[in-house]
Scaffold this motif. Structure first.
Motif, short mmCIF file in Angstrom:
data_model
loop_
_atom_site.label_atom_id
_atom_site.label_comp_id
_atom_site.label_asym_id
_atom_site.label_seq_id
_atom_site.Cartn_x
_atom_site.Cartn_y
_atom_site.Cartn_z
N LEU A 59 30.69 40.11 35.91
CA LEU A 59 31.05 39.25 34.79
C LEU A 59 31.98 38.13 35.23
O LEU A 59 31.86 37.00 34.77
CB LEU A 59 31.69 40.06 33.67
CG LEU A 59 30.75 40.97 32.89
CD1 LEU A 59 31.53 41.84 31.92
CD2 LEU A 59 29.68 40.17 32.15
N ALA A 60 32.90 38.45 36.13
CA ALA A 60 33.84 37.43 36.62
C ALA A 60 33.08 36.34 37.37
O ALA A 60 33.37 35.15 37.21
CB ALA A 60 34.90 38.07 37.52
N VAL A 61 32.10 36.72 38.18
CA VAL A 61 31.30 35.75 38.92
C VAL A 61 30.52 34.88 37.94
O VAL A 61 30.46 33.66 38.08
CB VAL A 61 30.35 36.45 39.92
CG1 VAL A 61 29.32 35.49 40.46
CG2 VAL A 61 31.15 37.09 41.04
N THR A 62 29.95 35.51 36.92
CA THR A 62 29.18 34.77 35.91
C THR A 62 30.08 33.79 35.17
O THR A 62 29.71 32.64 34.95
CB THR A 62 28.52 35.74 34.92
OG1 THR A 62 27.66 36.61 35.65
CG2 THR A 62 27.72 35.00 33.86
N GLU A 63 31.28 34.22 34.82
CA GLU A 63 32.22 33.34 34.11
C GLU A 63 32.64 32.16 35.01
O GLU A 63 32.79 31.05 34.53
CB GLU A 63 33.42 34.13 33.64
CG GLU A 63 33.13 35.07 32.50
CD GLU A 63 34.26 36.01 32.17
OE1 GLU A 63 35.33 35.95 32.80
OE2 GLU A 63 34.07 36.83 31.25
N GLU A 64 32.82 32.42 36.30
CA GLU A 64 33.16 31.35 37.24
C GLU A 64 32.01 30.34 37.33
O GLU A 64 32.24 29.14 37.35
CB GLU A 64 33.47 31.93 38.62
CG GLU A 64 34.79 32.65 38.69
CD GLU A 64 35.00 33.31 40.06
OE1 GLU A 64 34.24 33.01 41.00
OE2 GLU A 64 35.92 34.13 40.16
N ASP A 65 30.79 30.85 37.38
CA ASP A 65 29.61 29.97 37.45
C ASP A 65 29.53 29.08 36.21
O ASP A 65 29.24 27.90 36.30
CB ASP A 65 28.32 30.78 37.60
CG ASP A 65 28.20 31.43 38.97
OD1 ASP A 65 28.96 31.05 39.88
OD2 ASP A 65 27.35 32.33 39.11
N VAL A 66 29.80 29.64 35.05
CA VAL A 66 29.76 28.88 33.81
C VAL A 66 30.87 27.84 33.79
O VAL A 66 30.67 26.70 33.40
CB VAL A 66 29.86 29.83 32.57
CG1 VAL A 66 30.08 29.05 31.29
CG2 VAL A 66 28.61 30.69 32.48
N ALA A 67 32.04 28.22 34.25
CA ALA A 67 33.18 27.30 34.27
C ALA A 67 32.94 26.16 35.26
O ALA A 67 33.38 25.02 35.01
CB ALA A 67 34.46 28.05 34.65
N ASP A 68 32.23 26.42 36.35
CA ASP A 68 31.96 25.39 37.35
C ASP A 68 30.84 24.44 36.93
O ASP A 68 30.69 23.38 37.48
CB ASP A 68 31.59 26.03 38.71
CG ASP A 68 32.78 26.73 39.34
OD1 ASP A 68 33.94 26.43 38.96
OD2 ASP A 68 32.56 27.57 40.24
N ALA A 69 30.06 24.85 35.96
CA ALA A 69 28.89 24.05 35.55
C ALA A 69 29.27 22.86 34.70
O ALA A 69 30.24 22.60 34.20
CB ALA A 69 27.90 24.92 34.78
#
Length: 69
Positions: A59-69
Motif C-alpha cells: 500500500l505504501a508503494v502504491t500511495e507513493e506511485d499515486v503521489a508521484d503521478a
C-alpha cells in the motif's frame, strides 16, 4: 521440524481445541495439547503479522506511485 504454514497450523489448532473441549483426556495429555495449541496460535499470529506487513508495504508503494503521478 519446519514451521507449518498458516492454513496447516490453523487447521491443527482447530483440532487441538476440539479435542480439549471434548474432554476425557488425562491431565498430562491436556497440558501437552494446550502447549501445542499455544505454539500453533503463535505461529498463526507471526504469519498474519508478516502478511499485514507485506500489505502495508504494498500500500505504501502504491500511495507513493499515486503521489508521484
Amino acid at each position: 521440524m519446519s514451521e507449518p504454514g498458516y492454513e496447516e497450523a490453523r487447521d491443527e489448532l482447530v483440532e487441538v481445541v476440539r479435542r480439549l473441549e471434548a474432554g476425557g483426556l488425562s491431565l498430562e495429555e491436556s497440558l501437552a495439547l494446550w502447549e501445542r495449541g499455544e505454539a500453533l496460535a503463535k505461529t498463526c499470529e507471526r504469519q498474519l503479522a508478516g502478511a499485514r506487513e507485506r500489505i502495508d508495504q504494498a500500500l505504501a508503494v502504491t500511495e507513493e506511485d499515486v503521489a508521484d503521478a
